[in-house]
Design a protein around this motif. Structure first.
Motif, PDB file in Angstrom:
ATOM      1  N   GLN A 167       0.816  -1.203   0.000  1.00 29.44           N
ATOM      2  CA  GLN A 167       0.000   0.000   0.000  1.00 29.44           C
ATOM      3  C   GLN A 167       0.860   1.268   0.000  1.00 29.44           C
ATOM      4  O   GLN A 167       0.585   2.205   0.741  1.00 29.44           O
ATOM      5  N   SER A 168       1.863   1.300  -0.845  1.00 28.14           N
ATOM      6  CA  SER A 168       2.737   2.470  -0.915  1.00 28.14           C
ATOM      7  C   SER A 168       3.189   2.670  -2.351  1.00 28.14           C
ATOM      8  O   SER A 168       3.753   1.755  -2.973  1.00 28.14           O
ATOM      9  N   LEU A 169       2.934   3.866  -2.878  1.00 32.54           N
ATOM     10  CA  LEU A 169       3.384   4.165  -4.238  1.00 32.54           C
ATOM     11  C   LEU A 169       4.904   4.274  -4.328  1.00 32.54           C
ATOM     12  O   LEU A 169       5.473   4.139  -5.408  1.00 32.54           O
ATOM     13  N   ALA A 170       5.566   4.506  -3.209  1.00 26.13           N
ATOM     14  CA  ALA A 170       7.023   4.610  -3.227  1.00 26.13           C
ATOM     15  C   ALA A 170       7.688   3.277  -3.527  1.00 26.13           C
ATOM     16  O   ALA A 170       8.841   3.243  -3.969  1.00 26.13           O
ATOM     17  N   THR A 171       6.977   2.159  -3.303  1.00 23.46           N
ATOM     18  CA  THR A 171       7.531   0.832  -3.565  1.00 23.46           C
ATOM     19  C   THR A 171       6.685   0.051  -4.561  1.00 23.46           C
ATOM     20  O   THR A 171       6.812  -1.169  -4.655  1.00 23.46           O
ATOM     21  N   ALA A 172       5.821   0.736  -5.300  1.00 25.15           N
ATOM     22  CA  ALA A 172       4.901   0.042  -6.199  1.00 25.15           C
ATOM     23  C   ALA A 172       5.540  -0.357  -7.516  1.00 25.15           C
ATOM     24  O   ALA A 172       5.003  -1.204  -8.224  1.00 25.15           O
ATOM     25  N   GLY A 173       6.660   0.255  -7.851  1.00 26.63           N
ATOM     26  CA  GLY A 173       7.276  -0.028  -9.131  1.00 26.63           C
ATOM     27  C   GLY A 173       8.017  -1.347  -9.147  1.00 26.63           C
ATOM     28  O   GLY A 173       8.134  -2.042  -8.136  1.00 26.63           O
ATOM     29  N   PRO A 174       8.560  -1.723 -10.297  1.00 35.02           N
ATOM     30  CA  PRO A 174       9.282  -2.992 -10.409  1.00 35.02           C
ATOM     31  C   PRO A 174      10.678  -2.895  -9.812  1.00 35.02           C
ATOM     32  O   PRO A 174      11.235  -1.815  -9.651  1.00 35.02           O
ATOM     33  N   VAL A 175      11.224  -4.053  -9.510  1.00 37.22           N
ATOM     34  CA  VAL A 175      12.615  -4.117  -9.057  1.00 37.22           C
ATOM     35  C   VAL A 175      13.566  -4.107 -10.249  1.00 37.22           C
ATOM     36  O   VAL A 175      14.619  -3.475 -10.203  1.00 37.22           O
ATOM     37  N   ALA A 176      13.186  -4.793 -11.320  1.00 37.60           N
ATOM     38  CA  ALA A 176      14.044  -4.866 -12.504  1.00 37.60           C
ATOM     39  C   ALA A 176      13.186  -4.912 -13.757  1.00 37.60           C
ATOM     40  O   ALA A 176      12.110  -5.526 -13.764  1.00 37.60           O
ATOM     41  N   VAL A 177      13.645  -4.242 -14.821  1.00 32.46           N
ATOM     42  CA  VAL A 177      12.967  -4.226 -16.113  1.00 32.46           C
ATOM     43  C   VAL A 177      14.019  -4.344 -17.205  1.00 32.46           C
ATOM     44  O   VAL A 177      15.024  -3.628 -17.176  1.00 32.46           O
ATOM     45  N   ASN A 178      13.782  -5.238 -18.147  1.00 34.82           N
ATOM     46  CA  ASN A 178      14.625  -5.371 -19.332  1.00 34.82           C
ATOM     47  C   ASN A 178      13.740  -5.264 -20.569  1.00 34.82           C
ATOM     48  O   ASN A 178      12.779  -6.037 -20.705  1.00 34.82           O
ATOM     49  N   GLU A 179      14.050  -4.334 -21.431  1.00 39.35           N
ATOM     50  CA  GLU A 179      13.268  -4.123 -22.646  1.00 39.35           C
ATOM     51  C   GLU A 179      14.013  -4.652 -23.847  1.00 39.35           C
ATOM     52  O   GLU A 179      15.210  -4.388 -24.022  1.00 39.35           O
ATOM     53  N   SER A 180      13.325  -5.419 -24.669  1.00 43.02           N
ATOM     54  CA  SER A 180      13.866  -5.881 -25.938  1.00 43.02           C
ATOM     55  C   SER A 180      13.048  -5.265 -27.069  1.00 43.02           C
ATOM     56  O   SER A 180      12.137  -4.477 -26.839  1.00 43.02           O
ATOM     57  N   TRP A 181      13.362  -5.643 -28.307  1.00 38.54           N
ATOM     58  CA  TRP A 181      12.715  -5.036 -29.457  1.00 38.54           C
ATOM     59  C   TRP A 181      11.211  -5.306 -29.479  1.00 38.54           C
ATOM     60  O   TRP A 181      10.421  -4.423 -29.826  1.00 38.54           O
ATOM     61  N   SER A 182      10.794  -6.502 -29.072  1.00 42.95           N
ATOM     62  CA  SER A 182       9.379  -6.862 -29.168  1.00 42.95           C
ATOM     63  C   SER A 182       8.784  -7.360 -27.860  1.00 42.95           C
ATOM     64  O   SER A 182       7.628  -7.775 -27.841  1.00 42.95           O
ATOM     65  N   LYS A 183       9.553  -7.335 -26.761  1.00 42.19           N
ATOM     66  CA  LYS A 183       9.046  -7.846 -25.489  1.00 42.19           C
ATOM     67  C   LYS A 183       9.553  -6.975 -24.349  1.00 42.19           C
ATOM     68  O   LYS A 183      10.453  -6.149 -24.527  1.00 42.19           O
ATOM     69  N   LEU A 184       8.962  -7.206 -23.190  1.00 37.34           N
ATOM     70  CA  LEU A 184       9.361  -6.513 -21.969  1.00 37.34           C
ATOM     71  C   LEU A 184       9.423  -7.533 -20.850  1.00 37.34           C
ATOM     72  O   LEU A 184       8.475  -8.309 -20.658  1.00 37.34           O
ATOM     73  N   ARG A 185      10.526  -7.525 -20.120  1.00 37.42           N
ATOM     74  CA  ARG A 185      10.717  -8.457 -19.002  1.00 37.42           C
ATOM     75  C   ARG A 185      10.715  -7.671 -17.697  1.00 37.42           C
ATOM     76  O   ARG A 185      11.510  -6.748 -17.520  1.00 37.42           O
ATOM     77  N   THR A 186       9.776  -8.025 -16.803  1.00 30.74           N
ATOM     78  CA  THR A 186       9.727  -7.384 -15.487  1.00 30.74           C
ATOM     79  C   THR A 186       9.947  -8.444 -14.413  1.00 30.74           C
ATOM     80  O   THR A 186      10.411  -9.550 -14.714  1.00 30.74           O
ATOM     81  N   ASP A 187       9.595  -8.127 -13.191  1.00 31.02           N
ATOM     82  CA  ASP A 187       9.970  -8.953 -12.046  1.00 31.02           C
ATOM     83  C   ASP A 187       9.652 -10.434 -12.232  1.00 31.02           C
ATOM     84  O   ASP A 187      10.533 -11.283 -12.114  1.00 31.02           O
ATOM     85  N   SER A 188       8.396 -10.757 -12.504  1.00 30.68           N
ATOM     86  CA  SER A 188       8.006 -12.167 -12.559  1.00 30.68           C
ATOM     87  C   SER A 188       7.290 -12.539 -13.848  1.00 30.68           C
ATOM     88  O   SER A 188       6.634 -13.580 -13.906  1.00 30.68           O
ATOM     89  N   ALA A 189       7.371 -11.736 -14.878  1.00 26.37           N
ATOM     90  CA  ALA A 189       6.610 -12.023 -16.088  1.00 26.37           C
ATOM     91  C   ALA A 189       7.289 -11.406 -17.305  1.00 26.37           C
ATOM     92  O   ALA A 189       8.102 -10.480 -17.201  1.00 26.37           O
ATOM     93  N   HIS A 190       6.925 -11.938 -18.450  1.00 32.32           N
ATOM     94  CA  HIS A 190       7.270 -11.374 -19.751  1.00 32.32           C
ATOM     95  C   HIS A 190       6.003 -10.760 -20.342  1.00 32.32           C
ATOM     96  O   HIS A 190       4.910 -11.315 -20.204  1.00 32.32           O
ATOM     97  N   HIS A 191       6.139  -9.621 -21.000  1.00 33.51           N
ATOM     98  CA  HIS A 191       4.990  -8.886 -21.513  1.00 33.51           C
ATOM     99  C   HIS A 191       5.198  -8.550 -22.988  1.00 33.51           C
ATOM    100  O   HIS A 191       6.341  -8.381 -23.453  1.00 33.51           O
ATOM    101  N   ALA A 192       4.098  -8.424 -23.695  1.00 35.32           N
ATOM    102  CA  ALA A 192       4.080  -7.941 -25.071  1.00 35.32           C
ATOM    103  C   ALA A 192       2.803  -7.137 -25.265  1.00 35.32           C
ATOM    104  O   ALA A 192       1.729  -7.529 -24.789  1.00 35.32           O
ATOM    105  N   VAL A 193       2.907  -6.019 -25.952  1.00 33.52           N
ATOM    106  CA  VAL A 193       1.780  -5.098 -26.125  1.00 33.52           C
ATOM    107  C   VAL A 193       1.385  -5.071 -27.597  1.00 33.52           C
ATOM    108  O   VAL A 193       2.238  -4.886 -28.478  1.00 33.52           O
ATOM    109  N   LEU A 194       0.099  -5.255 -27.841  1.00 31.71           N
ATOM    110  CA  LEU A 194      -0.473  -5.206 -29.185  1.00 31.71           C
ATOM    111  C   LEU A 194      -1.328  -3.952 -29.317  1.00 31.71           C
ATOM    112  O   LEU A 194      -2.013  -3.534 -28.370  1.00 31.71           O
ATOM    113  N   TRP A 195      -1.279  -3.370 -30.494  1.00 30.19           N
ATOM    114  CA  TRP A 195      -2.096  -2.197 -30.809  1.00 30.19           C
ATOM    115  C   TRP A 195      -3.193  -2.617 -31.767  1.00 30.19           C
ATOM    116  O   TRP A 195      -2.936  -3.303 -32.770  1.00 30.19           O
ATOM    117  N   ILE A 196      -4.440  -2.228 -31.477  1.00 30.23           N
ATOM    118  CA  ILE A 196      -5.553  -2.500 -32.394  1.00 30.23           C
ATOM    119  C   ILE A 196      -5.469  -1.483 -33.521  1.00 30.23           C
ATOM    120  O   ILE A 196      -5.929  -0.345 -33.398  1.00 30.23           O
TER     121      ILE A 196
END
Length: 488
Positions: free
Chosen positions: A315-344
């Motif tokens: 319950q604190s915005l001061a610690t709400a962000g990720p610990v680590a983020v790695n961005e690649s050309w088509s993906k995003l890696r954060t703390d416990s997951a891999h992400h990909a964003v699609l545009w309609i």
């Protein structure tokens, strides 16, 4: 006969049609980047022709041939020259070390700031003392955003008459946002979250038989040990105030962030009243702690269920962000997951019914966030934009007729869309620009690829076209998965 017809229309869904994505350029369908590269190529060719003739034309061939190639040859549906800004932006981040983010544990961030990576690190939190709502201030964009949690019945289970009535009521909610004049964006964020089991525990607490019998004790122990047993859907609405457009009202309310919060409170009250008239059930405006839980769950989905079961955690915005983020050309890696964003990239071109997004929103077994960014336009600004589009289309049509170019059916359809927007604006309706983003998350890259493929197929069933946003996944993720009214 007329009364029977009106009654039938009141109990049937009315299909709608979306405007096409405009592909009209500055001149003859060419964008500004295409005109620049084409002008450079033609200028080089003309200079070589007058300066040295055939020898110099052959010597400068790589220049004007390359200019023609990047102007006309498409890559992934876009001209090559339009990829140049994306590629340069990616190289700038790569050389500047901006593709990786690590939280500084020893050196905490200043009080009142959000521990988020990238350009969202400049955001500030403000706790409104009147409503208790948490507001997010962007000093660079001069916006102030508040987040509201919304519950609603399953739209697809309603009868057609009720669906049509709710669609009309939601249109009135959007019209209310358009008439404000100083709302920069309304974001609708629908997320799938792992079920933490709190609903089952609450049901047992209110309906269970607590007689300390063997059956009662066994049920209680099973419920206490129950982990995520499924998934649930959560919807939030984010309202963003344009502090530049509302500068006069802010000064009247006292100025500064307090004056902006006072102006935003008025729009918040208007939005809640409009939503209740649309049979939606808005809850209280989210506090800073509740917004922090949403942000943490987006970057670290593995702890989402734990945060929900234990309300005092995160319950604190001061610690709400990720610990680590790695961005690649088509993906995003954060703390416990891999992400990909699609545009309609294309909404349905044919007539569809309001529940056309059901294949995407009801897809099972996929952790995703669907974000609809609604940018309202003032009536005078929308009228000027429509007149400009009409003038550009008529002048382009005259130019094509002079050079003997055949009129394209897609260009005619775009012009009819402009005329329809003008008719709707004249009839008193508001004009909004919609942007649809889908953020897909998974624990491994293989699972992410499978989930993205499933969402793409679901979008095809919904008559939509999707495009993977490459070279800007970090910025796209903040717009698609976070309720902060961000843009890409």
């Amino acid at each position: 006969m007329s009364s029977t017809k009106n009654e039938r229309q009141g109990t049937e869904l009315v299909p709608v049609k979306f405007s096409r994505l405009t592909r009209r350029g500055v001149l003859l369908g060419l964008s500004l980047y295409q005109l620049v590269t084409l002008g450079a190529g033609v200028g080089t060719l003309v200079w070589a022709f007058y300066a040295g003739g055939g020898i110099l034309i052959a010597f400068t061939a790589p220049v004007w041939l390359l200019a023609a190639a990047i102007t006309w040859i498409p890559i992934a549906g876009r001209p090559t020259v339009e990829w140049v800004p994306v590629a340069f932006g990616w190289l700038w981040k790569a050389t500047g070390g901006q593709l990786a983010y690590r939280r500084r544990i020893v050196k905490p961030r200043p009080a009142g700031t959000l521990a988020l990576p990238g350009d969202v690190a400049r955001l500030r939190e403000y706790n409104d003392p009147t409503t208790g709502a948490g507001m997010v201030h962007d000093p660079a964009a001069s916006t102030l955003t508040a987040v509201l949690s919304v519950t609603h019945p399953a739209f697809v289970l309603l009868d057609p008459g009720e669906q049509e009535r709710r669609v009309t009521a939601w249109g009135r909610v959007l019209a209310t946002v358009c008439r404000s004049g100083h709302i920069s964006m309304l974001q609708v964020l629908e997320r799938t979250l792992p079920d933490s089991g709190t609903g089952l525990a609450e049901w047992w607490a209110s309906h269970g038989v607590h007689d300390e019998s063997w059956a009662s004790t066994t049920y209680r122990e099973l419920i206490d040990r129950a982990g995520p047993a499924g998934e649930r859907h959560a919807t939030t609405l984010s309202l963003s105030l344009d502090m530049r457009a509302a500068s006069r009202q802010i000064r009247t309310a006292g100025g500064g962030i307090r004056g902006a919060a006072a102006v935003l409170r008025q729009d918040m009250s208007t939005l809640v009243a409009a939503m209740r008239s649309a049979d939606l059930a808005p809850s209280e405006w989210l506090t800073c702690g509740q917004i922090a839980v949403i942000l943490r769950s987006a970057y670290d989905p593995a702890v989402a269920a734990t945060l929900e079961r234990h309300g005092e955690l995160g319950q604190s915005l001061a610690t709400a962000g990720p610990v680590a983020v790695n961005e690649s050309w088509s993906k995003l890696r954060t703390d416990s997951a891999h992400h990909a964003v699609l545009w309609i990239s294309e909404w349905p071109r044919s007539m569809v019914y309001p529940g056309f997004l059901a294949p995407v929103l009801l897809s099972m077994g996929i952790q995703r966030s669907f974000s609809l960014l609604c940018t309202p336009m003032r009536s005078d600004q929308a009228a000027r934009d429509i007149r400009k589009k009409k003038t550009e289309y008529i002048s382009d049509a005259a130019q094509r007729q002079k050079i003997g170019q055949i009129e394209d059916a897609s260009q005619t359809a775009e012009f009819h869309d402009v005329l329809q927007q003008e008719a709707d604006l004249t009839a008193g309706h508001g004009v909004l620009r919609f942007t649809g983003l889908i953020s897909v998350s998974a624990t491994t890259t293989d699972d992410l690829d499978a989930a993205v493929a499933a969402i793409e197929q679901a979008a095809i069933q919904a008559s939509c076209e999707t495009r993977l946003l490459v070279g800007q996944q970090a910025q796209a993720f903040t717009a698609a998965a976070l309720p902060l009214c961000r843009v890409v």
